[in-house]
Design a protein around this motif. Structure first.
Motif, PDB file in Angstrom:
ATOM      1  N   PRO A 117       0.786  -1.235   0.000  1.00  0.00           N
ATOM      2  CA  PRO A 117       0.000   0.000   0.000  1.00  0.00           C
ATOM      3  C   PRO A 117       0.818   1.286   0.000  1.00  0.00           C
ATOM      4  CG  PRO A 117      -0.289  -1.193   2.079  1.00  0.00           C
ATOM      5  CD  PRO A 117       0.498  -2.075   1.165  1.00  0.00           C
ATOM      6  N   THR A 118       1.923   1.324   0.714  1.00  0.00           N
ATOM      7  CA  THR A 118       2.733   2.543   0.738  1.00  0.00           C
ATOM      8  C   THR A 118       3.354   2.801  -0.631  1.00  0.00           C
ATOM      9  OG1 THR A 118       3.181   2.212   3.085  1.00  0.00           O
ATOM     10  CG2 THR A 118       4.636   3.712   1.899  1.00  0.00           C
ATOM     11  N   ALA A 119       3.907   1.762  -1.217  1.00  0.00           N
ATOM     12  CA  ALA A 119       4.485   1.895  -2.569  1.00  0.00           C
ATOM     13  C   ALA A 119       3.399   2.260  -3.571  1.00  0.00           C
ATOM     14  CB  ALA A 119       5.181   0.601  -2.975  1.00  0.00           C
ATOM     15  N   ARG A 120       2.241   1.630  -3.440  1.00  0.00           N
ATOM     16  CA  ARG A 120       1.126   1.917  -4.349  1.00  0.00           C
ATOM     17  C   ARG A 120       0.767   3.393  -4.294  1.00  0.00           C
ATOM     18  NH1 ARG A 120      -3.701   0.006  -1.769  1.00  0.00           N
ATOM     19  NH2 ARG A 120      -3.977   2.160  -1.187  1.00  0.00           N
ATOM     20  N   SER A 121       0.618   3.942  -3.096  1.00  0.00           N
ATOM     21  CA  SER A 121       0.253   5.351  -2.959  1.00  0.00           C
ATOM     22  C   SER A 121       1.347   6.268  -3.502  1.00  0.00           C
ATOM     23  CB  SER A 121      -0.023   5.680  -1.488  1.00  0.00           C
ATOM     24  OG  SER A 121      -1.169   4.981  -1.049  1.00  0.00           O
ATOM     25  N   ALA A 122       2.596   5.927  -3.249  1.00  0.00           N
ATOM     26  CA  ALA A 122       3.709   6.741  -3.751  1.00  0.00           C
ATOM     27  C   ALA A 122       3.742   6.730  -5.273  1.00  0.00           C
ATOM     28  CB  ALA A 122       5.034   6.231  -3.182  1.00  0.00           C
TER      29      ALA A 122
END
Length: 140
Positions: A117-122
């Motif tokens: 999720p963090t990579a996805r949002s970035a």
């Protein structure tokens, strides 16, 4: 004169097609491995595809969500590319940014399906910024 590929289409124009195909890739991922499985055994239900997808979980649900997000972002990308071209943006930069956008969208799909999720949002944020840059490219 803008550098073009055969039939007068630029790399950025072909990127519009590539971006339009990404939701279909997500749909295929969501259904992967179950297209030939009978409905009664949990296989894909073509009679009720949205209902079947709504009942999925884990990576299939995330692939379906990535499909929806890919459709949601498509109009802005198409509009930005066409506007930049109409305003006479430097074609080389436009092509480069359009390719970068498509690559970021692919990375977004990988991060979404892979439950990062963090990579996805970035990656989503970077893609959005690239799209804004495309939109503003022809501004003088």
């Amino acid at each position: 004169m803008n550098p073009t590929l055969p039939h007068g289409l630029t790399v950025a124009h072909w990127c519009i097609l590539a971006a339009a195909l990404l939701p279909l890739l997500c749909a295929y991922i969501a259904k992967w491995g179950l297209l030939r499985t009978p409905r009664g055994k949990g296989g894909f239900d073509n009679a009720d595809p949205r209902g079947w997808l709504a009942r999925q979980g884990d990576w299939r649900a995330r692939a379906n969500a990535a499909q929806a997000n890919s459709f949601e972002g498509l109009p802005f990308f198409i509009g930005a590319v066409l506007l930049a071209g109409m305003l006479g943006a430097p074609q080389g930069r436009l092509d480069l940014l359009a390719v970068l956008y498509v690559l970021l969208r692919l990375g977004y799909i990988v991060a979404y399906v892979g439950h990062m999720p963090t990579a996805r949002s970035a990656v989503w944020g970077l893609g959005f910024l690239v799209n804004v840059a495309i939109f503003l490219l022809g501004w003088r």
